[in-house]
Design an enzyme around this catalytic site. Sequence first.
Site, PDB file in Angstrom:
ATOM      1  N   TYR A  23     -40.341   2.510  -8.109  1.00  0.00           N
ATOM      2  CA  TYR A  23     -39.159   3.812  -7.562  1.00  0.00           C
ATOM      3  C   TYR A  23     -39.321   3.051  -5.699  1.00  0.00           C
ATOM      4  CZ  TYR A  23     -39.330   6.752 -11.546  1.00  0.00           C
ATOM      5  OH  TYR A  23     -38.720   7.671 -12.481  1.00  0.00           O
ATOM      6  N   HIS A  28     -32.942   5.684  -3.429  1.00  0.00           N
ATOM      7  CA  HIS A  28     -33.546   7.815  -2.767  1.00  0.00           C
ATOM      8  C   HIS A  28     -34.555   7.495  -2.377  1.00  0.00           C
ATOM      9  CE1 HIS A  28     -32.401  11.013  -3.980  1.00  0.00           C
ATOM     10  NE2 HIS A  28     -33.399  11.673  -5.432  1.00  0.00           N
ATOM     11  N   TYR A  79     -42.292  14.105  -7.250  1.00  0.00           N
ATOM     12  CA  TYR A  79     -40.985  13.245  -7.515  1.00  0.00           C
ATOM     13  C   TYR A  79     -40.262  14.672  -7.090  1.00  0.00           C
ATOM     14  CZ  TYR A  79     -43.309  11.069 -11.223  1.00  0.00           C
ATOM     15  OH  TYR A  79     -43.597   9.908 -11.904  1.00  0.00           O
ATOM     16  N   ASN A  81     -37.316  15.836  -7.622  1.00  0.00           N
ATOM     17  CA  ASN A  81     -36.257  17.150  -7.288  1.00  0.00           C
ATOM     18  C   ASN A  81     -37.634  18.146  -7.578  1.00  0.00           C
ATOM     19  OD1 ASN A  81     -38.306  16.784  -9.672  1.00  0.00           O
ATOM     20  ND2 ASN A  81     -35.932  17.218 -10.751  1.00  0.00           N
ATOM     21  N   ASN A 127     -31.324  16.798  -4.508  1.00  0.00           N
ATOM     22  CA  ASN A 127     -32.531  17.729  -5.077  1.00  0.00           C
ATOM     23  C   ASN A 127     -33.408  18.043  -4.680  1.00  0.00           C
ATOM     24  OD1 ASN A 127     -30.776  17.840  -7.273  1.00  0.00           O
ATOM     25  ND2 ASN A 127     -31.171  16.278  -8.174  1.00  0.00           N
TER      26      ASN A 127
END
Length: 200
Positions: A23, A28, A79, A81, A127
Amino acid sequence: MDVTTDSAAPWLIAGLGNPGPEYERNRHNVGFMVVDLLAERLGARFKRHGKAQAQVVEGRLGPPGPGSRRVVLAKPMSYMNLSGGPVTALRDFYKVPTARVVAVHDELDIDFGVLRVKLAGGDNGHNGLKSMTKAMGPEYHRVRCGIGRPPGRMQVADFVLKDFSSVERKELDWFVDRAADAVECLVSEGLERAQGLYNS
């Protein structure tokens, strides 16, 4: 003592993103990129926090002397969310007023390369913000890093979990640097000054 007026309390700068190398360069994860640069400016490395699912750096941002501010830089390792849990745990551990919490995050509704600094507001479907607001209410600062909307019919989830395009990558270092400057300005000179300089 009313913690909201405690001038000795640090600022908590939470870069939002997802942990793990897959990631790392995603849109994001621009929040992680900004706090990584701030840590680099402090000459410090992130370390796992004992009481929260996060990595942290402690130091001072802003000009040397009375203008500098105590800060805790944080990367939640939960993470995106689930960001609210680690950020709230750090806020409580360091006794940070919610108004001194700053979320640095990607923002779909702003063009790539554009910044917005604000206090409070909605989550706009993000989120990470949704999780933070559920955990601590909306009265925290945000440094919103524009990533623009997905092209064509691409799903939002696919878009934010892709790396920046080759064209965007040419501007990315400059953009992250400017966002880090905006965070420093916010904590050392206040919201109005940061908005005047960086809300392009």
